[in-house]
Motif scaffolding. Sequence first.
Motif, PDB file in Angstrom:
ATOM      1  N   ASN A  65      42.795  11.309  23.655  1.00 32.86           N
ATOM      2  CA  ASN A  65      42.703  11.692  25.064  1.00 32.86           C
ATOM      3  C   ASN A  65      43.166  10.601  26.027  1.00 32.86           C
ATOM      4  OD1 ASN A  65      42.217  14.070  26.341  1.00 32.86           O
ATOM      5  ND2 ASN A  65      40.213  13.473  27.098  1.00 32.86           N
ATOM      6  N   ALA A  66      44.276   9.974  25.655  1.00 30.77           N
ATOM      7  CA  ALA A  66      44.833   8.930  26.522  1.00 30.77           C
ATOM      8  C   ALA A  66      45.897   9.554  27.420  1.00 30.77           C
ATOM      9  CB  ALA A  66      45.435   7.814  25.681  1.00 30.77           C
TER      10      ALA A  66
ATOM     11  N   SER B  16      48.065  10.524  21.651  1.00 30.24           N
ATOM     12  CA  SER B  16      47.564  10.648  23.024  1.00 30.24           C
ATOM     13  C   SER B  16      46.592  11.818  23.137  1.00 30.24           C
ATOM     14  CB  SER B  16      48.720  10.861  24.009  1.00 30.24           C
ATOM     15  OG  SER B  16      49.458   9.682  24.156  1.00 30.24           O
ATOM     16  N   ILE B  17      46.918  12.902  22.459  1.00 29.07           N
ATOM     17  CA  ILE B  17      46.037  14.072  22.502  1.00 29.07           C
ATOM     18  C   ILE B  17      44.741  13.766  21.749  1.00 29.07           C
ATOM     19  CG2 ILE B  17      45.746  16.417  21.587  1.00 29.07           C
ATOM     20  CD1 ILE B  17      47.388  16.429  24.090  1.00 29.07           C
TER      21      ILE B  17
END
Lengths: 451, 280
Positions: free
Chosen positions: A142-143, A138-139
């Motif tokens: 960038n989700a 996710s990081i």
Amino acid sequence: MLIGRFTERPYQDPASGYFGATGRSIQDLSISNGEYDSQLGADLYNRYLDEQVATEEAGFDAVMLNEHHSTPFCMGGTVNTEAAILARITEKVKIVLNGNVLPIWDDPLWLAEELATIDMISRGRLVTGWVRGTGRESIAHNAQPPFNWERFQEAHDFIVKAWTDDGPFRWEGEHYDYRYVNPWMRPYQKPHPQIMIPGVVSKNTVKWAAEHRYPYLMLSTRLEPTKASFDYYREVARENGYEAGSQHIGYLFKVHVEETEELAYEVGKKFLDGPGNIFLEGSRGTASPVLQNLPGLTDRKNLLPTGQVGFVAASRGRDADQVAKDNPDEAKDDKAAEPAPPARGGPAPAMQADYDTQLENYTIISGTPDSVIPKIRHVLETLRPGTIFFWDGDGAMTHEDSMRSLKLMGSDVLPAVREMAEELELKSSFEVDTQTNEPIPQLEEASAAGG
Amino acid sequence: MPEDAVGIVRWKGGELTVTTATAIATQRRVIPVADLDLHLREGGDGAPVVILHRSIGTLGWDALEEKLAAQFRVITPDLPGFGESERPDWAREPRDIALLVSRMLERLDLTDVTLVGLGFGGFVAAELATANEERLKSLVLVGAAGLKPREGEIVDQMLIEHAAYVRQGFSDEARFEARFGSELHPDIKDIWEFSRIMTARVSWSPYMFSRRLPHLLCEVKTPTLVVWGDDDRIIPKDSGLQYAERIPNARLEVVPNAGHLVEWDAPEELAQLIAAQATV
């Protein structure tokens, strides 16, 4: 039974300092790619592709690849690229992706296109698996973590529709919009490649997999909580009006084989060295509590029994004190839960069980074929999976280590395991349809045992 | 934690900690806006001062509110999706929160409001002012997010351990311990963890600023005071300079010996600045 082999394809850099049990600690997000050596990367990517081909030659039914981002423990950031190459350079094995991280795709149509292409080039050998990813994913891409689960579900629904409905159609969902869905590539397999859902702790995901009747693959979790997690799958299955069988159950576990017990003991230890996956038993790296506590990523009150085990909890940012309160029996048996970690909010400690403990509790199986086969039998009897993957050639293992083990697996282990599977009636999702629980006609009776 | 450190916090349906001896009687109210129940606490009499809390949520009626309530009617909403206010599942940016707060002011029929925004709350307050400033008398932006600094970066709370993030908000980290004790109360950690889910829903990317907001600030007519802690280690002072440059009737006040969390580092000075701005 479907038998596959898996490796994380670690970035093994002997000069990195984090290689080896006494080396520098590895924590998520703590290592700059400034030290990435592309020459070494080239060697490793090619080595791992060679080993996948050798896996097919040894007689495995499947090779399994996974995807992680911005980390040395797995080189599969663009796993579809590897899968596409394997689609061309292998001939029979199923190419199992466990899996693409759905929520980080802003454009899941692109993923649907890539997977359909791989399925066609391989002439129908793709098994697609989808995951929610760890905080790292996710990081890295960038989700938004709070939308992770919603995006997973919507991307799934969208891709299946893009594969199965004739286009063009319009899609206007909560997270994805398309004005013209009409990909000029469609999956070779009809209606679409089999979908497998791998996981470690998320109860939501198991429930969802059971509701969709997708095979659920537990990733190298300890036997008892894994069994309990499969029981939860069966429970959800019954609520949905069907009985889950071995075709719905998959298990990944570490197996390494050598000619002598002495060598097996030494080489098996390498599972614990190098940049291992900190989520899965066998790594000495540490998770970043920040990454595991990304806001809204996972509901930590909704974990499977596997989530109670000390090291998983730690890698998920939960502290051992709380684990002990939640589940005193598990914590008591968990040698890894000692010593107590720092106070809440401190860095997550490496809470791995030591090597000998892992050998005892079946987290690592390493030995000669004679000693390994009964242990595999114990795993099969305990969990009754129809699909298994041997996790090998990982950690600090060299190409030679991998190849010796592959050879013995092919000559001794695989035939024995296939017999066992027949006897225990463990059918894979390629022998029994997970949607209907009806037998799937096998094209060649001779290879039926092979999947 | 120290007995007098934290105010009245309502959390998960109960009063969590009642510590500061609040001389001012406060009451909680529920205001329905856009099918959402929005919660607020208010106390004191006089001209209305509405305080919008930070991305870490609110720890309730605190020293700043108490000081201001001696002179004003102080209203502290739990922003939509924070504290006890319902979450607008559809909200995707701070402007959505601003529109709801704007409607809340209307529902309360408040006029001549002094709107105070702390950090992320300042971002919301600035968005609100660009959308509808009819009910505003003045605006106070305290270490406000919302504008990309020309130099430096806004510290990303998503990449550091959350208590460490709050710690960094103080000018002197010893004040963190003085306030929260050596071991953080688990309920406070819960509040911070919960708050950050809403923060991640509306300000994940771009993180804590808008590319559209700066172009609208020149239309803001409301007299604006921009307050920045001299030792702010979360949002570079340049963001404050930009607010003061772009809003026509604005000035910047820098508070010495204060970090990002001006209301905790220097509540007295901040209360005085707000009171002065509210009575101009």
